[in-house]
Design an enzyme around this catalytic site. Structure first.
Site, short mmCIF file in Angstrom:
data_model
loop_
_atom_site.label_atom_id
_atom_site.label_comp_id
_atom_site.label_asym_id
_atom_site.label_seq_id
_atom_site.Cartn_x
_atom_site.Cartn_y
_atom_site.Cartn_z
N GLY A 248 14.44 -24.00 86.71
CA GLY A 248 15.83 -23.66 86.99
C GLY A 248 16.64 -24.74 87.67
N GLU A 290 8.13 -25.43 87.21
CA GLU A 290 8.26 -25.41 85.74
C GLU A 290 9.63 -25.88 85.26
OE1 GLU A 290 5.63 -21.45 84.89
OE2 GLU A 290 7.74 -21.15 85.38
N PRO A 291 9.98 -27.13 85.49
CA PRO A 291 11.29 -27.58 85.02
C PRO A 291 11.36 -27.70 83.50
CG PRO A 291 10.09 -29.39 86.08
CD PRO A 291 9.21 -28.18 86.16
N TYR A 334 27.26 -19.06 75.55
CA TYR A 334 27.51 -18.93 76.99
C TYR A 334 28.84 -19.53 77.44
CZ TYR A 334 22.28 -19.21 76.88
OH TYR A 334 20.94 -19.07 76.61
N CYS A 361 30.70 -20.85 59.25
CA CYS A 361 31.72 -19.84 58.97
C CYS A 361 31.82 -18.83 60.09
CB CYS A 361 31.40 -19.13 57.66
SG CYS A 361 31.70 -20.22 56.29
N GLU A 362 32.29 -19.29 61.23
CA GLU A 362 32.50 -18.47 62.42
C GLU A 362 33.66 -19.11 63.16
OE1 GLU A 362 30.98 -15.96 64.33
OE2 GLU A 362 29.74 -15.45 62.60
N TYR A 390 17.56 -26.93 75.07
CA TYR A 390 18.10 -25.71 74.47
C TYR A 390 19.15 -26.00 73.38
CZ TYR A 390 15.77 -23.96 78.64
OH TYR A 390 14.84 -23.72 79.61
C1 PLP Z 1 13.11 -20.83 81.21
C2 PLP Z 1 12.03 -20.87 82.19
C3 PLP Z 1 11.75 -22.05 82.86
C4 PLP Z 1 12.57 -23.30 82.71
O1 PLP Z 1 13.86 -23.12 83.16
P1 PLP Z 1 14.89 -24.36 83.24
O2 PLP Z 1 16.13 -23.75 83.74
O3 PLP Z 1 15.00 -24.90 81.87
O4 PLP Z 1 14.28 -25.34 84.19
C5 PLP Z 1 10.67 -22.06 83.71
N1 PLP Z 1 9.91 -20.95 83.90
C6 PLP Z 1 10.16 -19.80 83.26
C7 PLP Z 1 9.29 -18.65 83.48
C8 PLP Z 1 11.22 -19.71 82.39
O5 PLP Z 1 11.49 -18.57 81.77
#
Ligand code: PLP
Length: 445
Positions: A248, A290-291, A334, A361-362, A390
């Protein structure tokens, strides 16, 4: 456009990335084209790893592969010593075929199918992040069938939700993911998991949101997780070896975004973990993060060719590019904002304000609003920055538009890591049933 990583404007006034002139890249590989700055990806990985090394904690940095999951990226993640998160059989297959070390693969997801679990058990991956009670029982039973014990983290919903600059503490979180901490589900899950003989409980996982610019949400999550760890130790006699704090970490898409350095996020998390656990007399656990976005997002640039343009006097000016929502759904999904320049006329002053539309076509197929650029002509190249996360990952074949190629650029060299889809690729899974095939032939005759 903010120039970062190896991006610069060269002597010809062209955008250059990884020592490669984007005009040449367009000529060689065609457009739309995803360009990934390999040095910048590696730099981000090293920033995380070095910040953790400096903290003295035991750690794993798991790249959340969903942000951009291709085999070459798995190779880089491996080379940089990262672990890897996968959330589907497709991502797992990508990692396995890229030769990613299976013990560093973590499997996420709120609805892992039996087939996916089987595949991951076969591969002997390092850890399952168990999301719910159904999975807990299923995984235990499937591990039992092969008399193996599997490592698990339990995903908890800590009641902290973070978006950009705000984070909120919620009593009961309405989320499809994880065991709720506030309503006791997380504790019950631990109790059940402890009784399941084929599961080896490493600890807990929490992920509080995405594109976060502050450390407060992470600190609050550490607090909640530590409180839970202590409760579980006292009542169940179970001590967590691992705390996974998710991803995140925010990135800069436009000047409105003000992310911290990776070392600041990691430093704040490490300090908070050490303080909280040490003061409770709890052995400081191993920390996993978990980046996803912050590992690859700003390394990506999408290069388009401008096709048509039109002015609606007094209303708006449009330029249309040869891609759009099919290669970057985020603005339509978003309202996400991006920056862009004309890559082949990068030194020219902006003279007009345009909306950049795609070719699908949107009406909602737009990727930039109020972009100030020189007057674009057919054939100009538009480079949109920070499209590494993404974008390819969420690309679609809507309108049967072919997905673009992806190239890695570094030190003046460009390598295709995903080929552009061909016309044949578009129909490769189509099947014409025999009774319809006749009609095709009749029509041909
Ligand atoms: C999406 C996600 C991430 C990565 O999030 P980022 O915002 O891309 O860093 C890490 N862990 C979990 C469980 C996720 O769902």
């Amino acid at each position: 456009m903010y120039l970062h990583g190896t991006s610069k404007i060269n002597g010809q006034g062209h955008l250059e990335i990884g020592g490669c002139d984007t005009s040449k890249l367009a000529e060689t590989f065609g457009t739309p084209l995803y360009i990934m700055d390999e040095a910048l990806i590696r730099q981000r990985a090293r920033e995380y790893m070095e910040a953790f090394r400096a903290s003295g904690l035991t750690f794993q940095v798991a790249y959340a592969s969903k942000a951009f999951c291709v085999q070459a990226m798995c190779r880089i993640a491996d080379e940089e010593g990262l672990s890897l998160d996968v959330v589907s059989d497709g991502e797992l297959h990508t990692a396995l075929t890229a030769g990613f070390p299976t013990e560093r693969i973590h499997f996420h997801g709120n609805n892992k199918t039996p087939e996916e679990i089987e595949m991951a058990l076969d591969a002997q991956i390092g850890c399952f992040v168990v999301d719910n009670f159904v999975e807990l029982k299923l995984l235990n039973a499937m591990a039992g069938e092969r008399s193996s014990k599997v490592n698990v983290l339990l995903r908890i919903t800590p009641g902290v939700e973070a978006h950009t600059h705000e984070f909120i503490s919620t009593g009961q979180t309405d989320s499809k993911f994880g065991f709720d901490l506030g309503n006791g589900a997380a504790y019950t899950a631990m109790e059940e998991a402890k009784a399941l003989e084929n599961l080896n409980i490493l600890g807990v996982h929490s992920h509080i949101g995405s594109q976060i610019f502050e450390v407060d949400g992470f600190k609050m999550a550490v607090d909640k997780v530590a409180g839970f760890a202590i409760d579980v130790r006292d009542r169940l006699g179970l001590t967590f070896e691992v705390i996974n704090l998710g991803g995140g970490f925010g990135i800069r898409y436009t000047a409105e975004d003000t992310p911290l350095q990776m070392s600041q996020y990691v430093g704040a998390i490490a300090d908070s973990v050490k303080q909280t656990f040490e003061s409770a007399g709890y052995p400081v656990p191993e920390i996993w993060i978990e980046p996803g976005r912050s590992m690859v997002g700003d390394a990506g640039t999408t290069l388009y060719t401008v096709g048509t343009y039109k002015e609606i006097p007094g209303v708006n000016k449009y330029i249309a590019v040869d891609g759009g929502m099919t290669d970057n759904i985020r603005p339509a999904l978003y309202g996400s904002k991006y920056e862009a320049i004309l890559a082949n006329r990068a030194n020219e002053a902006a003279t007009e304000k345009v909306t950049v539309a795609g070719k699908a076509c949107e009406s909602g197929d737009k990727i930039l609003w109020d972009l100030e650029i020189p007057k674009a002509e057919t054939g100009d190249l538009l480079a949109v920055s920070c499209t590494g996360a993404y974008n390819y990952a969420m690309a679609s074949n809507y309108n049967r538009i072919r997905r673009p190629a992806v190239v890695f650029v570094a030190d003046g060299q460009a390598d295709v890591v995903v080929k552009r889809e061909s016309h044949q690729d578009i129909v490769v899974n189509d099947v014409i049933p025999a009774r319809l095939a006749k009609k095709v032939e009749a029509a041909k005759a």
